[in-house]
Motif scaffolding. Structure first.
Motif, short mmCIF file in Angstrom:
data_model
loop_
_atom_site.label_atom_id
_atom_site.label_comp_id
_atom_site.label_asym_id
_atom_site.label_seq_id
_atom_site.Cartn_x
_atom_site.Cartn_y
_atom_site.Cartn_z
N GLY A 105 0.79 -1.38 0.07
CA GLY A 105 -0.05 0.07 -0.43
C GLY A 105 1.07 1.15 -0.02
N VAL A 106 1.80 1.45 -1.05
CA VAL A 106 2.75 1.94 -0.93
C VAL A 106 3.25 2.98 -2.09
CG1 VAL A 106 3.92 1.57 1.11
CG2 VAL A 106 5.11 1.05 -1.22
N ILE A 107 3.24 4.42 -2.31
CA ILE A 107 3.16 5.29 -3.49
C ILE A 107 4.29 5.38 -3.31
CG2 ILE A 107 2.64 6.79 -5.13
CD1 ILE A 107 0.76 4.55 -4.79
N GLU A 108 5.53 6.01 -4.18
CA GLU A 108 6.73 6.27 -4.29
C GLU A 108 7.59 6.47 -2.88
OE1 GLU A 108 7.17 9.70 -7.06
OE2 GLU A 108 5.57 10.36 -6.86
N PRO A 109 7.65 4.91 -2.42
CA PRO A 109 8.55 4.77 -1.81
C PRO A 109 10.07 5.19 -1.40
CG PRO A 109 8.49 2.73 -2.72
CD PRO A 109 7.20 3.48 -3.25
N ALA A 110 11.45 4.91 0.00
CA ALA A 110 11.65 6.03 -0.25
C ALA A 110 12.98 4.79 -0.14
CB ALA A 110 12.72 6.92 0.75
N GLU A 111 13.45 4.01 -1.71
CA GLU A 111 13.96 2.70 -1.40
C GLU A 111 15.48 3.14 -2.88
OE1 GLU A 111 10.24 -0.14 -0.14
OE2 GLU A 111 11.13 -0.58 -2.19
N PRO A 112 15.57 2.16 -2.40
CA PRO A 112 16.93 2.50 -3.84
C PRO A 112 16.30 1.68 -4.89
CG PRO A 112 17.82 0.89 -2.12
CD PRO A 112 16.73 1.57 -1.39
N ALA A 113 16.68 2.76 -6.64
CA ALA A 113 16.24 2.00 -7.40
C ALA A 113 16.45 0.64 -7.24
CB ALA A 113 16.60 2.82 -8.88
N ALA A 114 16.16 -0.23 -8.17
CA ALA A 114 16.30 -1.51 -8.68
C ALA A 114 17.57 -2.05 -9.94
CB ALA A 114 15.78 -2.76 -9.29
N ALA A 115 18.51 -2.89 -10.01
CA ALA A 115 19.05 -2.77 -11.25
C ALA A 115 18.47 -3.81 -11.63
CB ALA A 115 20.20 -3.48 -10.87
N LEU A 116 18.86 -3.18 -13.04
CA LEU A 116 18.82 -3.99 -14.82
C LEU A 116 18.65 -5.30 -14.67
CD1 LEU A 116 18.94 -1.50 -17.45
CD2 LEU A 116 17.00 -2.21 -15.88
N GLY A 117 18.31 -5.97 -14.53
CA GLY A 117 18.19 -7.72 -14.67
C GLY A 117 18.83 -8.28 -13.31
N VAL A 118 18.41 -7.63 -12.39
CA VAL A 118 17.81 -8.41 -11.17
C VAL A 118 16.49 -8.69 -11.40
CG1 VAL A 118 19.85 -6.68 -9.98
CG2 VAL A 118 17.65 -6.04 -9.60
N THR A 119 15.96 -9.67 -10.84
CA THR A 119 15.09 -10.13 -10.10
C THR A 119 14.34 -9.92 -8.77
OG1 THR A 119 15.67 -12.63 -11.14
CG2 THR A 119 14.10 -12.62 -9.86
N THR A 120 13.50 -8.92 -9.17
CA THR A 120 12.68 -8.33 -7.98
C THR A 120 11.10 -9.49 -7.47
OG1 THR A 120 10.45 -6.81 -7.37
CG2 THR A 120 10.55 -7.31 -9.62
N LYS A 121 10.76 -9.67 -6.67
CA LYS A 121 9.28 -10.46 -6.16
C LYS A 121 8.62 -9.85 -6.16
CE LYS A 121 12.85 -13.04 -2.67
NZ LYS A 121 12.80 -13.90 -3.91
N LEU A 122 7.88 -10.47 -6.93
CA LEU A 122 5.84 -9.83 -7.52
C LEU A 122 5.06 -10.56 -5.43
CD1 LEU A 122 4.22 -8.26 -9.23
CD2 LEU A 122 5.29 -9.73 -10.59
N PRO A 123 4.44 -10.08 -5.01
CA PRO A 123 3.97 -10.36 -4.08
C PRO A 123 2.24 -11.04 -4.43
CG PRO A 123 4.63 -8.11 -3.03
CD PRO A 123 5.10 -8.24 -4.60
N PRO A 124 2.15 -11.74 -3.88
CA PRO A 124 0.89 -12.77 -3.97
C PRO A 124 -0.47 -11.65 -4.84
CG PRO A 124 2.09 -13.43 -2.58
CD PRO A 124 2.14 -12.66 -2.70
N HIS A 125 -1.26 -11.48 -5.35
CA HIS A 125 -2.48 -10.67 -5.78
C HIS A 125 -2.06 -9.02 -5.57
CE1 HIS A 125 -4.29 -14.62 -5.41
NE2 HIS A 125 -4.18 -14.06 -4.24
N SER A 126 -0.67 -8.28 -6.08
CA SER A 126 -0.60 -7.60 -6.22
C SER A 126 -0.63 -7.08 -7.65
CB SER A 126 0.83 -7.30 -5.25
OG SER A 126 1.92 -8.15 -6.21
N LEU A 127 0.27 -5.82 -8.07
CA LEU A 127 0.61 -4.88 -8.50
C LEU A 127 1.80 -4.26 -8.19
CD1 LEU A 127 -1.19 -3.08 -11.13
CD2 LEU A 127 0.31 -1.97 -10.32
N LEU A 128 3.36 -4.23 -9.12
CA LEU A 128 4.21 -2.88 -9.07
C LEU A 128 4.14 -2.65 -10.25
CD1 LEU A 128 6.54 -5.47 -7.73
CD2 LEU A 128 5.08 -4.14 -5.91
#
Length: 173
Positions: A144-167
């Protein structure tokens, strides 16, 4: 696509014909919004602000996968979990529970929208047009977050996509 009251969690108790109801089924009561509904309203307001700020989320015409960069990047591309563009077989895969959408235009940073309709977490490989070094998270519906203060994800990495969600990500140069 919001119906009045969606932004505060109004359900009409499952009634999809409430237009003919003149009772609490169709009434909007803004005076007793609980904490959960207030959080959802705030989230919705922030999503609307984000849509206003990002031209790629306000398309005025249908996109057809036309090249917009010299390295064969298209204005719209539908992606699989491995970050590659979907094929005809992928579209006909009845067990697939995820899809990625990359929107590109030369004048704007690309956007990457990842969806997971599955009940389990999925891994999605991040790729981007040349000239970009990563992706900045704009929306995470699981948290439930919009524009969190987190570092950018690098290209080629795998990101975890939580169940029933949108990133939703925005490209970073």
């Amino acid at each position: 696509m919001l119906l009045a009251g969606d932004e505060i969690g109004r359900t009409q108790r499952g009634n999809n014909n409430a237009y003919c109801q003149d009772n609490e089924t169709s009434w909007l009561d803004w005076s007793c919004i609980g904490d959960r509904d207030q959080s959802f309203l705030t989230f919705t307001i922030e999503l609307i602000k984000l849509r206003k700020r990002l031209p790629l989320l306000r398309q005025t015409r249908f996109l057809h996968g036309e090249e917009v960069f010299t390295d064969q990047i298209k204005d719209v591309a539908w992606l699989r979990l491995d970050g590659l563009e979907m094929t005809s077989d992928d579209w006909n895969n009845e067990v697939s529970k995820s899809i990625g959408l990359m929107l590109c235009r030369e004048s704007d940073p690309p956007l990457l929208l990842l969806t997971n309709a599955h009940s389990e977490e999925l891994n999605f490989k991040l790729a981007a047009p040349s000239g970009y070094v990563g992706w900045r998270l704009l929306v995470d519906t699981a948290r439930g977050v919009i524009e969190p203060a987190e570092p950018a994800a690098a290209l080629g990495v795998t990101t975890k996509l939580p169940p029933h969600s949108l990133l939703l990500f925005e490209g970073v140069r």
